[in-house]
Design an enzyme around this catalytic site. Structure first.
Site, mmCIF file in Angstrom:
data_model
loop_
_atom_site.group_PDB
_atom_site.id
_atom_site.type_symbol
_atom_site.label_atom_id
_atom_site.label_comp_id
_atom_site.label_asym_id
_atom_site.label_seq_id
_atom_site.Cartn_x
_atom_site.Cartn_y
_atom_site.Cartn_z
ATOM 1 N N LYS A 13 33.189 1.620 18.612
ATOM 2 C CA LYS A 13 33.730 2.794 19.318
ATOM 3 C C LYS A 13 33.090 4.085 18.828
ATOM 4 O O LYS A 13 33.018 5.067 19.570
ATOM 5 C CB LYS A 13 35.258 2.849 19.198
ATOM 6 C CG LYS A 13 35.817 2.722 17.787
ATOM 7 C CD LYS A 13 35.875 4.019 17.005
ATOM 8 C CE LYS A 13 36.433 3.799 15.627
ATOM 9 N NZ LYS A 13 36.427 5.020 14.793
ATOM 10 N N THR A 57 38.744 8.418 19.570
ATOM 11 C CA THR A 57 37.484 8.882 18.992
ATOM 12 C C THR A 57 36.609 9.582 20.022
ATOM 13 O O THR A 57 35.823 10.467 19.672
ATOM 14 C CB THR A 57 36.733 7.686 18.368
ATOM 15 O OG1 THR A 57 37.635 6.962 17.531
ATOM 16 C CG2 THR A 57 35.564 8.152 17.536
#
Length: 331
Positions: A189, A246
């Site tokens: 990610k 994120t």
């Protein structure tokens, strides 16, 4: 319970604060003696999370053997590039029954090992291991804001002990046996977050960001499945949850790297301003190597790699992604 936290960066400090808030006797290892002494006296980490006071249950030291002495759980939170350097001393002083919780995120360059695999190879045989993942900015954890994470282990007992140390207050801990899925979700990610930051920095809008998140999740799922993970893990906290946080949160170091690149800064300029580790920069290279080895198509990861390591201009990266041929969404 006695808990050791190895690594006094922002993430290690935040986890120590959470464990200490739960009432556990907590020892935090800071490798530099002068910094450790200052933290112990001032009751805060002046380099990271300076506004958050350390609970009275936390003691800070540069003596790793003392920090690990009697620990039922050891939370390892060293940046990925420094993990191997710490492991010999860690292995020498760990108790045989101490549960080691891996809070480091990444895929090692060239070996293409995940962090749990590095620990397994370098710690004593049979050492209980747990991986920690999920959407969790260090600052918000330290402040006691609501957070949900997941711990993963092949041992139900190890998962339980790790969760017992961390779960409390507004910090919820779920568990799974899918170590590979949690490890890869936590690492991959960060690469997609760099891509989203580039898009935002270039002013491409929220449609583009949503597309990158969604297609990035598809990439993550393909590689995780190829490595034997449960595809549903990518729909949970370690996958979708951590990815959305994120890619969109202003506290994301990886997104901030992308923002700088999208605004025309060089990588060196961005990293100098950041002043902290952005794991996505390292993982872009190792993730691309792993995708090639496994024969998995990961176009966003490929373009982030080219941008970071081959100096490919942002404009060309965006044109190449947008110019790919049509395909089935699930193909």
């Amino acid at each position: 319970m006695n808990v050791a936290v190895v690594g006094a960066g922002s993430w290690g400090t935040a986890l120590a604060i959470q464990v200490g808030r739960n009432g556990h006797r907590t020892r935090l290892w800071e490798r530099h003696p002068e910094r450790a002494e200052r933290m112990q006296v001032e009751r805060r980490n002046p380099r990271y999370l300076a506004d958050v006071e350390l609970p009275s249950t936390i003691e800070v030291s540069s003596d790793l053997a003392w920090v690990l002495e009697g620990a039922g759980v050891c939370i390892e939170a060293v940046p990925s590039v420094g993990l191997r350097e710490v492991l010999p001393a860690l292995a020498a002083h760990l108790g045989a029954a101490t549960v080691v919780v891996c809070a480091t995120k990444g895929i090692e360059v060239d070996t293409l090992l995940t962090m749990d695999e590095i620990l397994e190879q370098n710690l004593p045989k049979g050492q209980p291991l747990v991986t920690l993942g999920g959407p969790s900015f260090a600052k918000e954890v330290a402040m006691g804001l609501p957070t949900a994470v997941v711990v993963a282990s092949r041992s139900t007992e190890a998962n339980h002990r790790a969760a017992e140390a961390l779960h409390g207050g507004f910090f919820r801990v779920y568990d799974t046996e899918d170590v590979t899925g949690v490890e890869l979700g936590a690492a991959l990610k960060n690469v997609i977050a760099v891509a989203c930051g580039v898009s935002d920095g270039a002013g491409l809008g929220t449609n583009a960001r949503a597309a990158l998140i969604t297609r990035g999740l598809s990439e993550m799922s393909r590689l995780a499945s190829a490595r034997g993970a449960n595809p549903l893990t990518m729909m949970g906290l370690a996958g979708l949850g951590d990815l959305v946080l994120t890619c969109t949160g202003d506290l994301s170091r990886n997104r901030r790297v992308g923002l700088g690149l999208g605004r025309g800064q060089t990588l060196a300029q961005v990293l100098a301003e950041l002043g902290q580790v952005a794991e996505g920069v390292v993982t872009a290279r190792s993730a691309w190597q792993l995708a090639q080895r496994e024969g998995v198509e990961m176009p966003i990861t490929e373009q982030v790699y080219c941008m970071l390591y081959e100096a490919k201009p942002v404009g060309e990266v965006l044109r190449d992604l947008a110019g790919r041929g049509r395909r089935s969404e699930r193909g």
